[in-house]
Write a protein that holds these residues in place. Structure first.
Motif, PDB file in Angstrom:
ATOM      1  N   MET A   1       0.846  -1.633  -0.189  1.00 27.72           N
ATOM      2  CA  MET A   1       0.266   0.217   0.297  1.00 27.72           C
ATOM      3  C   MET A   1       0.519   1.306  -0.357  1.00 27.72           C
ATOM      4  SD  MET A   1      -2.838   1.030   2.869  1.00 27.72           S
ATOM      5  CE  MET A   1      -4.131  -0.153   2.813  1.00 27.72           C
ATOM      6  N   GLY A   2       1.955   0.812   0.308  1.00 21.30           N
ATOM      7  CA  GLY A   2       2.839   2.408   0.832  1.00 21.30           C
ATOM      8  C   GLY A   2       4.210   2.396  -0.100  1.00 21.30           C
ATOM      9  N   THR A   3       4.806   3.857   0.259  1.00 26.54           N
ATOM     10  CA  THR A   3       5.710   3.369  -0.820  1.00 26.54           C
ATOM     11  C   THR A   3       6.927   4.292   0.887  1.00 26.54           C
ATOM     12  OG1 THR A   3       5.512   6.120  -1.574  1.00 26.54           O
ATOM     13  CG2 THR A   3       5.372   3.726  -2.760  1.00 26.54           C
ATOM     14  N   MET A   4       8.380   3.966   0.060  1.00 23.05           N
ATOM     15  CA  MET A   4       9.419   5.152   0.566  1.00 23.05           C
ATOM     16  C   MET A   4       9.516   5.988  -0.366  1.00 23.05           C
ATOM     17  SD  MET A   4      10.304   3.038   2.918  1.00 23.05           S
ATOM     18  CE  MET A   4      11.748   3.545   4.273  1.00 23.05           C
ATOM     19  N   GLU A   5       9.868   7.608   1.256  1.00 25.70           N
ATOM     20  CA  GLU A   5       9.792   8.226  -0.086  1.00 25.70           C
ATOM     21  C   GLU A   5      10.184   9.545   1.109  1.00 25.70           C
ATOM     22  OE1 GLU A   5       5.760  10.282  -0.446  1.00 25.70           O
ATOM     23  OE2 GLU A   5       4.446   8.603  -1.079  1.00 25.70           O
ATOM     24  N   PRO A   6      10.792  10.893   0.578  1.00 23.88           N
ATOM     25  CA  PRO A   6      11.914  11.075   1.147  1.00 23.88           C
ATOM     26  C   PRO A   6      11.177  11.924   2.239  1.00 23.88           C
ATOM     27  CG  PRO A   6      12.231  12.379  -1.358  1.00 23.88           C
ATOM     28  CD  PRO A   6      11.265  10.938  -1.089  1.00 23.88           C
ATOM     29  N   VAL A   7      12.063  12.436   3.241  1.00 23.68           N
ATOM     30  CA  VAL A   7      11.179  13.977   4.153  1.00 23.68           C
ATOM     31  C   VAL A   7      12.578  14.894   4.784  1.00 23.68           C
ATOM     32  CG1 VAL A   7      10.381  14.482   6.108  1.00 23.68           C
ATOM     33  CG2 VAL A   7       9.375  12.477   5.051  1.00 23.68           C
ATOM     34  N   LYS A   8      12.431  15.750   4.198  1.00 18.06           N
ATOM     35  CA  LYS A   8      13.694  16.395   5.249  1.00 18.06           C
ATOM     36  C   LYS A   8      13.361  17.169   6.421  1.00 18.06           C
ATOM     37  CE  LYS A   8      13.765  20.235   0.536  1.00 18.06           C
ATOM     38  NZ  LYS A   8      14.792  19.597   0.074  1.00 18.06           N
ATOM     39  N   THR A   9      15.326  16.343   6.621  1.00 20.22           N
ATOM     40  CA  THR A   9      15.455  17.114   8.306  1.00 20.22           C
ATOM     41  C   THR A   9      14.738  18.433   7.979  1.00 20.22           C
ATOM     42  OG1 THR A   9      17.688  17.385   7.279  1.00 20.22           O
ATOM     43  CG2 THR A   9      17.501  15.508   7.819  1.00 20.22           C
ATOM     44  N   LEU A  10      15.411  18.183   9.889  1.00 22.40           N
ATOM     45  CA  LEU A  10      14.530  20.052   9.841  1.00 22.40           C
ATOM     46  C   LEU A  10      15.096  21.453   9.449  1.00 22.40           C
ATOM     47  CD1 LEU A  10      13.787  19.891  14.358  1.00 22.40           C
ATOM     48  CD2 LEU A  10      11.836  20.003  12.585  1.00 22.40           C
ATOM     49  N   ASN A  11      16.246  21.019  10.033  1.00 28.72           N
ATOM     50  CA  ASN A  11      17.159  22.484   8.980  1.00 28.72           C
ATOM     51  C   ASN A  11      16.961  22.288   7.377  1.00 28.72           C
ATOM     52  OD1 ASN A  11      18.796  20.615   8.427  1.00 28.72           O
ATOM     53  ND2 ASN A  11      20.187  21.093  10.004  1.00 28.72           N
ATOM     54  N   TYR A  19       8.613   5.815   5.215  1.00 29.26           N
ATOM     55  CA  TYR A  19       7.827   4.620   4.874  1.00 29.26           C
ATOM     56  C   TYR A  19       6.272   5.076   4.676  1.00 29.26           C
ATOM     57  CZ  TYR A  19       4.421   0.481   3.447  1.00 29.26           C
ATOM     58  OH  TYR A  19       3.677  -0.471   2.263  1.00 29.26           O
ATOM     59  N   ILE A  20       5.213   6.110   3.411  1.00 31.64           N
ATOM     60  CA  ILE A  20       4.484   6.678   3.803  1.00 31.64           C
ATOM     61  C   ILE A  20       3.504   5.957   3.135  1.00 31.64           C
ATOM     62  CG2 ILE A  20       3.040   8.841   2.922  1.00 31.64           C
ATOM     63  CD1 ILE A  20       5.851  10.075   3.112  1.00 31.64           C
ATOM     64  N   ALA A  21       2.312   5.324   3.733  1.00 32.09           N
ATOM     65  CA  ALA A  21       0.685   4.328   3.663  1.00 32.09           C
ATOM     66  C   ALA A  21      -0.155   5.861   3.252  1.00 32.09           C
ATOM     67  CB  ALA A  21       0.605   3.395   4.243  1.00 32.09           C
ATOM     68  N   LYS A  22      -1.050   6.498   2.688  1.00 30.49           N
ATOM     69  CA  LYS A  22      -2.285   6.937   2.068  1.00 30.49           C
ATOM     70  C   LYS A  22      -3.259   6.098   1.705  1.00 30.49           C
ATOM     71  CE  LYS A  22       1.330   9.597  -0.439  1.00 30.49           C
ATOM     72  NZ  LYS A  22       1.195  10.180  -1.794  1.00 30.49           N
ATOM     73  N   CYS A  48       1.738   0.346   9.341  1.00 30.27           N
ATOM     74  CA  CYS A  48       1.417   1.647   8.708  1.00 30.27           C
ATOM     75  C   CYS A  48       0.471   1.343   7.652  1.00 30.27           C
ATOM     76  CB  CYS A  48       3.090   1.996   8.166  1.00 30.27           C
ATOM     77  SG  CYS A  48       4.203   2.894   8.905  1.00 30.27           S
ATOM     78  N   ASP A  49       0.237   0.566   7.068  1.00 30.97           N
ATOM     79  CA  ASP A  49      -0.726  -0.203   6.355  1.00 30.97           C
ATOM     80  C   ASP A  49      -1.848   0.178   6.659  1.00 30.97           C
ATOM     81  OD1 ASP A  49       1.335  -0.218   3.642  1.00 30.97           O
ATOM     82  OD2 ASP A  49       1.342  -2.772   4.077  1.00 30.97           O
ATOM     83  N   HIS A  50      -2.242  -0.791   8.181  1.00 30.05           N
ATOM     84  CA  HIS A  50      -3.053  -1.125   9.068  1.00 30.05           C
ATOM     85  C   HIS A  50      -3.976   0.680   9.148  1.00 30.05           C
ATOM     86  CE1 HIS A  50      -5.992  -2.487  12.408  1.00 30.05           C
ATOM     87  NE2 HIS A  50      -5.337  -1.481  12.739  1.00 30.05           N
ATOM     88  N   TYR A  56      -5.904   7.042   8.409  1.00 31.20           N
ATOM     89  CA  TYR A  56      -4.658   8.395   8.694  1.00 31.20           C
ATOM     90  C   TYR A  56      -4.265   8.099   7.469  1.00 31.20           C
ATOM     91  CZ  TYR A  56      -6.843   7.794  13.543  1.00 31.20           C
ATOM     92  OH  TYR A  56      -8.006   7.575  14.895  1.00 31.20           O
ATOM     93  N   LEU A  57      -3.136   9.346   7.340  1.00 32.64           N
ATOM     94  CA  LEU A  57      -1.573   8.847   6.874  1.00 32.64           C
ATOM     95  C   LEU A  57      -0.961   8.917   6.813  1.00 32.64           C
ATOM     96  CD1 LEU A  57       0.124  10.158   4.571  1.00 32.64           C
ATOM     97  CD2 LEU A  57       0.104  11.947   5.899  1.00 32.64           C
ATOM     98  N   ALA A  58      -0.349   7.444   7.583  1.00 26.57           N
ATOM     99  CA  ALA A  58       0.891   7.009   8.654  1.00 26.57           C
ATOM    100  C   ALA A  58       2.499   6.993   7.663  1.00 26.57           C
ATOM    101  CB  ALA A  58       0.354   5.552   8.264  1.00 26.57           C
ATOM    102  N   ILE A  59       3.192   7.426   8.348  1.00 27.87           N
ATOM    103  CA  ILE A  59       4.632   7.471   8.236  1.00 27.87           C
ATOM    104  C   ILE A  59       5.432   6.905   9.389  1.00 27.87           C
ATOM    105  CG2 ILE A  59       6.562   9.218   7.419  1.00 27.87           C
ATOM    106  CD1 ILE A  59       3.972  11.670   6.790  1.00 27.87           C
ATOM    107  N   ALA A  60       6.312   6.398   8.669  1.00 28.04           N
ATOM    108  CA  ALA A  60       7.196   5.563   9.446  1.00 28.04           C
ATOM    109  C   ALA A  60       9.163   5.815   8.843  1.00 28.04           C
ATOM    110  CB  ALA A  60       7.401   3.826   9.830  1.00 28.04           C
ATOM    111  N   PRO A  61       9.226   6.841   9.577  1.00 26.62           N
ATOM    112  CA  PRO A  61      10.867   6.908   9.383  1.00 26.62           C
ATOM    113  C   PRO A  61      11.938   5.871   9.277  1.00 26.62           C
ATOM    114  CG  PRO A  61       9.978   8.045  11.423  1.00 26.62           C
ATOM    115  CD  PRO A  61       9.077   7.518  11.320  1.00 26.62           C
ATOM    116  N   ASP A  62      12.364   6.053   8.728  1.00 29.34           N
ATOM    117  CA  ASP A  62      13.849   5.100   8.916  1.00 29.34           C
ATOM    118  C   ASP A  62      14.737   5.727   9.387  1.00 29.34           C
ATOM    119  OD1 ASP A  62      16.002   3.996   8.806  1.00 29.34           O
ATOM    120  OD2 ASP A  62      16.589   3.696   6.482  1.00 29.34           O
TER     121      ASP A  62
END
Length: 232
Positions: A1-11, A19-22, A48-50, A56-62
């Motif tokens: 259901m989900g895919t690995m996508e990049p997220v920017k660090t705080l700075n 891993y983002i499941a929509k 996340c898929d559950h 919910y938008l579910a996100i698991a950061p690596d």
């Protein structure tokens, strides 16, 4: 259901994989799923898929991205368990919280509001408690968090609801640590603790030998009700 996508660090100077499941439709709430020491493996992705199936938008950061690429380990394989322990010992938890905060900001932007919660397991259970103390997360759940008794000095900073699932026979959280958690948190107006008699660490893992089906279903049902109430 989900895919690995990049997220920017705080700075904003780097990106880390999540891993983002929509869900179907446009989500108005989000849950950050915080990994065990085994990385964003199939169990964490399944969780996340559950949550996505619940709307919910579910996100698991690596969270191990700075020390190891693409960590995906099996708790039931001894060599991989040891690798996970080694990674945990190298992991900067304070930096991990900053990456979780960056994930929260990403989620808030994605859903257009602040209705973001988190749920963590093992190391992630500890990080969920730290997230409740150090960020503006709206609801936090920790399963068998390790070393919470050493973090009680931060409890004054908890602004939103927290729930913790505590197996009483946890080999990584001795009875005296559990007693300290109850002594320090039972009277906190924002915190709810649930004990699971005779169960060990990892009882709610999605897959593998650690799972206890009845207890996992009970804990997960409590978590679902908790999020439905506090992220509404």
């Amino acid at each position: 259901m989900g895919t690995m996508e990049p997220v920017k660090t705080l700075n904003g100077d780097a990106e880390f994989p999540c891993y983002i499941a929509k869900p179907e439709g446009t989500p108005t709430t989000a849950i950050i799923v915080i990994q065990e020491i085994f990385g964003v493996n199939k169990g964490i992705r399944a969780k996340c898929d559950h949550w996505a199936s619940k709307g919910y938008l579910a996100i698991a950061p690596d969270l191990f991205w700075r020390i190891n690429e693409g960590t995906e380990l099996d708790a039931d394989v001894q060599e991989e368990f040891q690798t996970a322990i080694d990674l945990m010992n190298k992991f900067d938890q304070d930096q991990g919280i900053r990456d979780i905060e960056a994930t929260i900001h990403f989620a808030q932007t994605a859903i257009g509001n602040h209705k973001v919660g988190c749920v963590g397991y093992c190391l992630g259970g500890r990080l969920a408690f730290m997230t409740a103390c150090r960020t503006d997360i709206r609801a936090s759940v920790g399963y068998y968090g390790v070393g919470i008794d050493g973090l009680l000095g931060e409890k004054h900073a908890i602004a939103h609801e927290v729930m913790m699932h505590i197996p009483t026979a946890d080999g990584f959280v001795p009875a005296e640590a559990q007693a300290a958690m109850h002594a320090g948190l039972d009277d906190h107006p924002k915190v709810t603790l649930h004990d699971y008699e005779g169960l060990d660490h990892g009882f709610a893992a999605e897959f593998g030998q650690r799972r206890n089906e009845a207890a996992a279903n009970l804990a997960d049902s409590r978590t679902e009700v908790f999020f439905a109430k506090h992220l509404a």
